[in-house]
Write an enzyme that holds these catalytic residues in place. Structure first.
Site, PDB file in Angstrom:
ATOM      1  N   LYS A 160     -88.203  28.528  -0.760  1.00 57.97           N
ATOM      2  CA  LYS A 160     -89.651  28.655  -0.664  1.00 57.97           C
ATOM      3  C   LYS A 160     -90.035  30.010  -0.097  1.00 57.97           C
ATOM      4  CE  LYS A 160     -91.276  23.924  -0.699  1.00 57.97           C
ATOM      5  NZ  LYS A 160     -91.945  22.844   0.011  1.00 57.97           N
ATOM      6  N   LYS A 178     -83.761  21.167 -11.404  1.00 59.90           N
ATOM      7  CA  LYS A 178     -84.346  19.828 -11.329  1.00 59.90           C
ATOM      8  C   LYS A 178     -85.797  19.827 -11.822  1.00 59.90           C
ATOM      9  CE  LYS A 178     -86.373  19.593  -6.789  1.00 59.90           C
ATOM     10  NZ  LYS A 178     -86.765  18.720  -5.712  1.00 59.90           N
ATOM     11  N   LYS A 214     -92.485  19.788  -9.771  1.00 65.10           N
ATOM     12  CA  LYS A 214     -93.928  19.926  -9.958  1.00 65.10           C
ATOM     13  C   LYS A 214     -94.354  21.384  -9.881  1.00 65.10           C
ATOM     14  CE  LYS A 214     -94.322  17.623  -5.507  1.00 65.10           C
ATOM     15  NZ  LYS A 214     -94.793  16.343  -5.024  1.00 65.10           N
TER      16      LYS A 214
HETATM   17  P1  AMP Z   1     -91.213  16.300  -3.698  1.00 64.09           P
HETATM   18  O1  AMP Z   1     -91.728  16.288  -5.079  1.00 64.09           O
HETATM   19  O2  AMP Z   1     -90.324  17.467  -3.428  1.00 64.09           O
HETATM   20  O3  AMP Z   1     -92.257  16.066  -2.627  1.00 64.09           O
HETATM   21  O4  AMP Z   1     -90.250  15.059  -3.611  1.00 64.09           O
HETATM   22  C1  AMP Z   1     -90.662  13.736  -3.435  1.00 64.09           C
HETATM   23  C2  AMP Z   1     -89.465  12.827  -3.636  1.00 64.09           C
HETATM   24  O5  AMP Z   1     -89.062  12.836  -5.009  1.00 64.09           O
HETATM   25  C3  AMP Z   1     -88.218  13.238  -2.814  1.00 64.09           C
HETATM   26  O6  AMP Z   1     -87.539  12.096  -2.354  1.00 64.09           O
HETATM   27  C4  AMP Z   1     -87.397  13.993  -3.826  1.00 64.09           C
HETATM   28  O7  AMP Z   1     -86.025  13.983  -3.511  1.00 64.09           O
HETATM   29  C5  AMP Z   1     -87.703  13.243  -5.122  1.00 64.09           C
HETATM   30  N1  AMP Z   1     -87.582  14.134  -6.293  1.00 64.09           N
HETATM   31  C6  AMP Z   1     -88.342  15.215  -6.577  1.00 64.09           C
HETATM   32  N2  AMP Z   1     -87.958  15.803  -7.738  1.00 64.09           N
HETATM   33  C7  AMP Z   1     -86.915  15.050  -8.197  1.00 64.09           C
HETATM   34  C8  AMP Z   1     -86.069  15.135  -9.350  1.00 64.09           C
HETATM   35  N3  AMP Z   1     -86.230  16.080 -10.269  1.00 64.09           N
HETATM   36  N4  AMP Z   1     -85.107  14.193  -9.486  1.00 64.09           N
HETATM   37  C9  AMP Z   1     -84.938  13.227  -8.567  1.00 64.09           C
HETATM   38  N5  AMP Z   1     -85.693  13.090  -7.475  1.00 64.09           N
HETATM   39  C10 AMP Z   1     -86.672  13.979  -7.273  1.00 64.09           C
END
Ligand code: AMP
Ligand code: TRP
Length: 325
Positions: free
Chosen positions: A112, A194, A197
Protein backbone atom coordinates in the site's frame (compact mmCIF):
# COMPACT_ATOMS: atom_id res chain seq x y z
CA UNK A 1 -17.84 -23.02 26.15
CA UNK A 2 -18.06 -22.31 22.46
CA UNK A 3 -15.02 -20.88 20.79
CA UNK A 4 -15.40 -17.30 19.71
CA UNK A 5 -14.57 -16.16 16.18
CA UNK A 6 -14.07 -12.59 15.04
CA UNK A 7 -13.70 -11.25 11.52
CA UNK A 8 -14.38 -8.14 9.52
CA UNK A 9 -14.44 -6.53 6.10
CA UNK A 10 -13.66 -2.93 5.21
CA UNK A 11 -16.44 -0.83 3.69
CA UNK A 12 -14.39 0.36 0.76
CA UNK A 13 -14.70 -0.40 -2.94
CA UNK A 14 -17.00 -3.08 -4.31
CA UNK A 15 -17.45 -6.45 -2.68
CA UNK A 16 -16.59 -9.22 -5.12
CA UNK A 17 -16.76 -12.97 -5.47
CA UNK A 18 -13.31 -13.29 -3.82
CA UNK A 19 -14.64 -11.64 -0.65
CA UNK A 20 -17.66 -13.90 -0.68
CA UNK A 21 -15.83 -17.18 -1.37
CA UNK A 22 -12.76 -16.33 0.69
CA UNK A 23 -14.55 -14.86 3.68
CA UNK A 24 -18.32 -14.47 3.98
CA UNK A 25 -19.27 -17.95 2.72
CA UNK A 26 -17.09 -19.53 5.38
CA UNK A 27 -18.48 -17.28 8.08
CA UNK A 28 -21.99 -18.44 7.28
CA UNK A 29 -20.89 -22.03 7.88
CA UNK A 30 -18.86 -21.17 10.97
CA UNK A 31 -21.68 -19.33 12.73
CA UNK A 32 -23.35 -22.69 13.39
CA UNK A 33 -20.50 -24.09 15.46
CA UNK A 34 -18.92 -21.04 17.03
CA UNK A 35 -19.79 -17.90 18.89
CA UNK A 36 -19.33 -15.42 16.04
CA UNK A 37 -18.72 -11.70 15.83
CA UNK A 38 -18.64 -10.01 12.42
CA UNK A 39 -17.63 -6.40 12.17
CA UNK A 40 -17.74 -3.74 9.46
CA UNK A 41 -14.33 -2.15 9.94
CA UNK A 42 -14.88 1.44 8.90
CA UNK A 43 -11.90 2.78 10.87
CA UNK A 44 -9.67 0.54 8.78
CA UNK A 45 -11.29 1.79 5.58
CA UNK A 46 -10.30 5.41 6.27
CA UNK A 47 -6.60 4.54 6.19
CA UNK A 48 -7.04 5.30 2.50
CA UNK A 49 -9.05 8.39 1.46
CA UNK A 50 -12.84 7.86 1.45
CA UNK A 51 -15.67 10.22 0.59
CA UNK A 52 -17.75 10.62 3.78
CA UNK A 53 -21.14 10.05 2.15
CA UNK A 54 -19.85 7.01 0.26
CA UNK A 55 -18.28 5.58 3.39
CA UNK A 56 -21.61 5.77 5.21
CA UNK A 57 -23.34 4.12 2.26
CA UNK A 58 -20.71 1.36 1.95
CA UNK A 59 -20.84 0.60 5.65
CA UNK A 60 -24.54 -0.07 5.32
CA UNK A 61 -23.94 -2.10 2.15
CA UNK A 62 -21.36 -4.37 3.74
CA UNK A 63 -23.67 -5.07 6.67
CA UNK A 64 -26.50 -5.77 4.22
CA UNK A 65 -24.21 -8.11 2.29
CA UNK A 66 -23.50 -10.09 5.46
CA UNK A 67 -27.23 -10.47 6.01
CA UNK A 68 -28.11 -11.34 2.42
CA UNK A 69 -25.35 -13.94 2.33
CA UNK A 70 -26.84 -15.69 5.33
CA UNK A 71 -25.18 -14.26 8.42
CA UNK A 72 -28.00 -14.57 10.91
CA UNK A 73 -28.24 -11.78 13.48
CA UNK A 74 -29.85 -14.26 15.88
CA UNK A 75 -26.66 -16.32 15.85
CA UNK A 76 -23.99 -13.75 15.06
CA UNK A 77 -23.13 -10.40 16.52
CA UNK A 78 -22.92 -7.84 13.70
CA UNK A 79 -21.73 -4.31 14.35
CA UNK A 80 -19.75 -1.34 13.05
CA UNK A 81 -16.23 -0.87 14.40
CA UNK A 82 -16.49 2.90 14.98
CA UNK A 83 -19.65 2.43 17.07
CA UNK A 84 -17.45 0.97 19.79
CA UNK A 85 -14.75 3.54 20.65
CA UNK A 86 -12.88 0.96 22.73
CA UNK A 87 -11.35 -0.37 19.49
CA UNK A 88 -9.46 2.87 18.99
CA UNK A 89 -8.61 3.10 22.66
CA UNK A 90 -7.13 -0.39 22.84
CA UNK A 91 -5.30 0.21 19.57
CA UNK A 92 -3.60 3.21 21.17
CA UNK A 93 -2.47 1.17 24.15
CA UNK A 94 -1.26 -1.67 21.93
CA UNK A 95 0.66 0.84 19.81
CA UNK A 96 2.80 1.55 22.83
CA UNK A 97 4.00 -2.07 22.96
CA UNK A 98 4.38 -2.53 19.19
CA UNK A 99 7.82 -2.22 17.66
CA UNK A 100 8.23 -0.17 14.53
CA UNK A 101 10.19 -2.86 12.64
CA UNK A 102 7.33 -5.30 13.31
CA UNK A 103 5.02 -3.01 11.35
CA UNK A 104 7.59 -2.20 8.69
CA UNK A 105 7.73 -5.88 7.80
CA UNK A 106 4.04 -6.10 6.87
CA UNK A 107 3.55 -7.02 3.22
CA UNK A 108 0.26 -5.16 2.98
CA UNK A 109 1.87 -1.99 4.30
CA UNK A 110 4.74 -2.33 1.86
CA UNK A 111 2.32 -2.79 -1.04
CA UNK A 112 0.00 0.00 0.00
CA UNK A 113 2.83 2.41 0.66
CA UNK A 114 3.87 1.94 -2.93
CA UNK A 115 0.35 2.61 -4.19
CA UNK A 116 -0.26 5.60 -1.90
CA UNK A 117 3.18 7.14 -1.79
CA UNK A 118 1.64 10.63 -1.89
CA UNK A 119 -0.49 9.95 1.14
CA UNK A 120 1.50 7.70 3.41
CA UNK A 121 -0.36 8.29 6.64
CA UNK A 122 0.39 6.86 10.07
CA UNK A 123 -2.98 5.07 10.08
CA UNK A 124 -1.90 2.87 7.22
CA UNK A 125 1.22 1.97 9.17
CA UNK A 126 -0.68 1.22 12.39
CA UNK A 127 -3.46 -0.68 10.62
CA UNK A 128 -2.41 -4.10 12.01
CA UNK A 129 -2.46 -2.73 15.57
CA UNK A 130 -6.09 -1.65 15.18
CA UNK A 131 -6.86 -5.08 13.77
CA UNK A 132 -5.19 -6.67 16.82
CA UNK A 133 -7.36 -4.49 19.05
CA UNK A 134 -10.51 -5.67 17.20
CA UNK A 135 -9.60 -9.28 17.85
CA UNK A 136 -8.24 -9.02 21.40
CA UNK A 137 -11.09 -6.88 22.78
CA UNK A 138 -13.49 -9.79 22.40
CA UNK A 139 -11.17 -12.63 23.44
CA UNK A 140 -11.59 -14.23 20.04
CA UNK A 141 -10.08 -17.71 19.80
CA UNK A 142 -10.22 -17.95 16.03
CA UNK A 143 -9.93 -15.40 13.26
CA UNK A 144 -11.21 -16.61 9.89
CA UNK A 145 -9.37 -14.67 7.17
CA UNK A 146 -7.89 -15.04 3.73
CA UNK A 147 -4.22 -15.81 3.28
CA UNK A 148 -3.33 -12.12 2.86
CA UNK A 149 -4.32 -11.40 6.46
CA UNK A 150 -2.23 -14.11 8.16
CA UNK A 151 0.63 -11.75 8.91
CA UNK A 152 -1.76 -9.40 10.67
CA UNK A 153 -3.20 -12.17 12.82
CA UNK A 154 0.38 -13.07 13.71
CA UNK A 155 0.93 -9.52 15.04
CA UNK A 156 -2.25 -9.83 17.09
CA UNK A 157 -0.82 -13.02 18.62
CA UNK A 158 2.48 -11.34 19.37
CA UNK A 159 0.77 -8.36 21.01
CA UNK A 160 -1.52 -10.57 23.12
CA UNK A 161 1.47 -12.53 24.42
CA UNK A 162 3.54 -9.42 24.99
CA UNK A 163 0.76 -7.62 26.87
CA UNK A 164 0.11 -10.71 28.98
CA UNK A 165 3.75 -11.02 29.94
CA UNK A 166 4.13 -7.31 30.70
CA UNK A 167 0.90 -6.79 32.64
CA UNK A 168 -0.38 -10.27 33.53
CA UNK A 169 -2.86 -12.64 31.84
CA UNK A 170 -5.38 -10.43 30.04
CA UNK A 171 -5.91 -11.51 26.44
CA UNK A 172 -6.66 -14.78 24.68
CA UNK A 173 -3.96 -15.53 22.10
CA UNK A 174 -5.99 -15.91 18.87
CA UNK A 175 -5.39 -18.46 16.12
CA UNK A 176 -5.85 -17.76 12.44
CA UNK A 177 -8.44 -19.90 10.72
CA UNK A 178 -7.97 -20.33 7.00
CA UNK A 179 -10.23 -22.31 4.77
CA UNK A 180 -8.12 -23.85 2.09
CA UNK A 181 -10.48 -23.63 -0.82
CA UNK A 182 -11.31 -20.10 -1.76
CA UNK A 183 -8.38 -18.85 0.24
CA UNK A 184 -7.20 -17.02 -2.82
CA UNK A 185 -9.54 -16.36 -5.71
CA UNK A 186 -7.48 -14.90 -8.51
CA UNK A 187 -8.22 -12.08 -10.94
CA UNK A 188 -10.16 -13.04 -14.05
CA UNK A 189 -7.87 -10.89 -16.16
CA UNK A 190 -4.67 -12.01 -14.42
CA UNK A 191 -4.61 -15.35 -12.59
CA UNK A 192 -1.27 -14.50 -10.99
CA UNK A 193 -2.79 -11.78 -8.80
CA UNK A 194 -5.68 -12.12 -6.38
CA UNK A 195 -9.10 -10.83 -7.31
CA UNK A 196 -9.13 -7.36 -5.84
CA UNK A 197 -11.48 -4.43 -5.41
CA UNK A 198 -8.64 -2.07 -6.16
CA UNK A 199 -7.84 -3.72 -9.51
CA UNK A 200 -7.38 -1.36 -12.43
CA UNK A 201 -9.95 -3.08 -14.64
CA UNK A 202 -13.47 -4.19 -13.76
CA UNK A 203 -12.74 -7.33 -15.77
CA UNK A 204 -10.56 -8.43 -12.85
CA UNK A 205 -13.51 -9.23 -10.60
CA UNK A 206 -17.13 -10.20 -10.45
CA UNK A 207 -18.89 -7.76 -8.19
CA UNK A 208 -21.68 -9.10 -6.01
CA UNK A 209 -23.88 -6.49 -7.68
CA UNK A 210 -23.04 -7.32 -11.31
CA UNK A 211 -26.00 -7.97 -13.61
CA UNK A 212 -26.37 -11.35 -15.34
CA UNK A 213 -25.30 -9.77 -18.67
CA UNK A 214 -22.19 -8.31 -17.08
CA UNK A 215 -21.31 -11.61 -15.40
CA UNK A 216 -21.63 -13.50 -18.68
CA UNK A 217 -19.50 -10.92 -20.44
CA UNK A 218 -16.80 -10.96 -17.75
CA UNK A 219 -16.53 -14.74 -17.70
CA UNK A 220 -16.44 -14.87 -21.47
CA UNK A 221 -13.55 -12.41 -21.44
CA UNK A 222 -11.68 -14.12 -18.58
CA UNK A 223 -8.20 -15.16 -19.66
CA UNK A 224 -7.59 -18.86 -20.15
CA UNK A 225 -4.42 -20.92 -20.45
CA UNK A 226 -2.90 -22.44 -23.52
CA UNK A 227 -4.41 -25.79 -24.44
CA UNK A 228 -8.03 -26.82 -24.70
CA UNK A 229 -8.71 -29.27 -21.93
CA UNK A 230 -10.32 -28.54 -18.59
CA UNK A 231 -7.43 -29.49 -16.33
CA UNK A 232 -6.89 -28.66 -12.66
CA UNK A 233 -3.22 -28.00 -12.38
CA UNK A 234 -0.79 -25.37 -11.13
CA UNK A 235 0.58 -24.80 -14.61
CA UNK A 236 -2.94 -23.84 -15.77
CA UNK A 237 -3.62 -21.09 -13.22
CA UNK A 238 -6.44 -19.39 -15.12
CA UNK A 239 -8.54 -22.50 -15.62
CA UNK A 240 -7.70 -23.73 -12.13
CA UNK A 241 -9.10 -20.49 -10.71
CA UNK A 242 -12.30 -20.81 -12.76
CA UNK A 243 -12.70 -24.42 -11.63
CA UNK A 244 -12.28 -23.29 -8.01
CA UNK A 245 -15.02 -20.69 -8.41
CA UNK A 246 -17.28 -23.26 -10.07
CA UNK A 247 -16.62 -25.89 -7.40
CA UNK A 248 -17.14 -23.53 -4.46
CA UNK A 249 -20.42 -22.15 -5.78
CA UNK A 250 -21.64 -25.60 -6.80
CA UNK A 251 -20.54 -27.18 -3.50
CA UNK A 252 -18.57 -29.74 -5.50
CA UNK A 253 -14.96 -30.87 -5.55
CA UNK A 254 -12.71 -29.51 -8.31
CA UNK A 255 -12.11 -33.12 -9.35
CA UNK A 256 -15.82 -33.68 -9.97
CA UNK A 257 -16.01 -30.56 -12.11
CA UNK A 258 -13.01 -31.68 -14.15
CA UNK A 259 -14.56 -35.11 -14.68
CA UNK A 260 -17.85 -33.68 -15.89
CA UNK A 261 -16.00 -31.60 -18.52
CA UNK A 262 -13.95 -34.45 -19.87
CA UNK A 263 -13.68 -34.07 -23.64
CA UNK A 264 -15.32 -30.63 -23.56
CA UNK A 265 -13.67 -27.29 -24.27
CA UNK A 266 -13.21 -23.92 -22.60
CA UNK A 267 -16.16 -22.29 -24.34
CA UNK A 268 -18.69 -24.76 -22.99
CA UNK A 269 -17.13 -24.73 -19.54
CA UNK A 270 -17.21 -20.95 -19.37
CA UNK A 271 -20.78 -20.80 -20.55
CA UNK A 272 -21.86 -23.14 -17.76
CA UNK A 273 -19.72 -21.36 -15.19
CA UNK A 274 -21.42 -18.08 -16.06
CA UNK A 275 -24.80 -19.71 -15.36
CA UNK A 276 -23.52 -21.09 -12.04
CA UNK A 277 -22.40 -17.61 -11.00
CA UNK A 278 -25.65 -16.01 -12.20
CA UNK A 279 -27.58 -18.77 -10.43
CA UNK A 280 -25.88 -17.82 -7.20
CA UNK A 281 -25.89 -14.05 -7.55
CA UNK A 282 -29.46 -13.55 -8.76
CA UNK A 283 -31.13 -14.89 -5.61
CA UNK A 284 -28.44 -13.23 -3.51
CA UNK A 285 -29.22 -9.87 -5.07
CA UNK A 286 -32.95 -10.42 -4.68
CA UNK A 287 -32.48 -10.98 -0.97
CA UNK A 288 -30.14 -8.03 -0.74
CA UNK A 289 -32.68 -5.74 -2.39
CA UNK A 290 -35.44 -6.92 -0.08
CA UNK A 291 -33.57 -5.93 3.07
CA UNK A 292 -34.50 -2.40 4.09
CA UNK A 293 -31.92 0.08 5.34
CA UNK A 294 -34.07 0.57 8.40
CA UNK A 295 -33.78 -3.10 9.26
CA UNK A 296 -29.99 -3.06 8.86
CA UNK A 297 -29.74 0.01 11.07
CA UNK A 298 -31.82 -1.71 13.73
CA UNK A 299 -29.56 -4.79 13.67
CA UNK A 300 -26.43 -2.64 13.84
CA UNK A 301 -27.87 -0.70 16.77
CA UNK A 302 -28.51 -3.93 18.62
CA UNK A 303 -25.02 -5.18 17.75
CA UNK A 304 -23.57 -1.94 18.97
CA UNK A 305 -25.01 -2.24 22.46
CA UNK A 306 -23.93 -5.87 22.85
CA UNK A 307 -20.43 -5.17 21.54
CA UNK A 308 -20.09 -2.06 23.70
CA UNK A 309 -20.88 -4.05 26.79
CA UNK A 310 -18.28 -6.72 26.00
CA UNK A 311 -15.62 -4.24 24.94
CA UNK A 312 -16.32 -1.96 27.90
CA UNK A 313 -15.77 -4.75 30.42
CA UNK A 314 -12.54 -5.79 28.75
CA UNK A 315 -11.21 -2.24 28.60
CA UNK A 316 -11.83 -1.71 32.29
CA UNK A 317 -9.48 -4.57 33.00
CA UNK A 318 -6.94 -3.30 30.51
CA UNK A 319 -6.94 0.23 31.97
CA UNK A 320 -6.43 -1.15 35.41
CA UNK A 321 -3.57 -3.43 34.35
CA UNK A 322 -1.82 -0.61 32.56
CA UNK A 323 -2.26 1.73 35.52
CA UNK A 324 -4.62 4.32 34.10
CA UNK A 325 -6.33 6.06 37.00
P1 AMP B 1 -10.59 -6.98 1.83
O1 AMP B 1 -11.31 -6.97 0.54
O2 AMP B 1 -9.11 -6.89 1.66
O3 AMP B 1 -11.15 -6.04 2.88
O4 AMP B 1 -10.82 -8.43 2.40
C1 AMP B 1 -11.98 -8.86 3.05
C2 AMP B 1 -11.90 -10.36 3.25
O5 AMP B 1 -12.00 -11.02 1.98
C3 AMP B 1 -10.57 -10.84 3.89
O6 AMP B 1 -10.81 -11.91 4.76
C4 AMP B 1 -9.78 -11.28 2.69
O7 AMP B 1 -8.80 -12.24 3.02
C5 AMP B 1 -10.86 -11.84 1.76
N1 AMP B 1 -10.46 -11.72 0.35
C6 AMP B 1 -10.27 -10.57 -0.35
N2 AMP B 1 -9.91 -10.82 -1.63
C7 AMP B 1 -9.89 -12.18 -1.74
C8 AMP B 1 -9.59 -13.08 -2.82
N3 AMP B 1 -9.28 -12.64 -4.03
N4 AMP B 1 -9.67 -14.41 -2.56
C9 AMP B 1 -10.00 -14.87 -1.34
N5 AMP B 1 -10.29 -14.08 -0.30
C10 AMP B 1 -10.24 -12.76 -0.48
N1 TRP C 1 -7.70 -6.21 7.74
C1 TRP C 1 -8.78 -7.06 7.33
C2 TRP C 1 -8.85 -7.07 5.79
O1 TRP C 1 -8.41 -6.17 5.14
C3 TRP C 1 -10.08 -6.60 7.90
C4 TRP C 1 -10.09 -6.69 9.38
C5 TRP C 1 -10.03 -5.65 10.27
C6 TRP C 1 -10.18 -7.87 10.16
N2 TRP C 1 -10.08 -6.10 11.54
C7 TRP C 1 -10.16 -7.45 11.52
C8 TRP C 1 -10.25 -9.22 9.83
C9 TRP C 1 -10.19 -8.37 12.56
C10 TRP C 1 -10.29 -10.13 10.89
C11 TRP C 1 -10.26 -9.72 12.23
O2 TRP C 1 -9.40 -7.99 5.26
Amino acid sequence: MQKRIFSGIQPSGVLHLGNYLGAIKNWVALQEKYDPIFCVVDLHAITVPQKPEELRQKTLEVAKTYLAAGIDPEKSLIFVQSHVPEHAELAWILNTITKIPELERMTQFKDKSKAFRQNLNAGLFNYPVLMAADILLYDANLVPVGEDQLQHVEIARTLARRFNSLFGETFVVPEPFVVKEGMRIMGLDDPKKKMSKSAASEYNYISLTDTPEKIREKIKKAVTDSGKEIRYSADKPAIKNLINIYALLDNAKPKEIVESYHGKGYAEFKKDLAEVVVGFLEPFQEKYNEIEDREVLRILEEGKSKAKKMAGEKMEKVREKVGLL
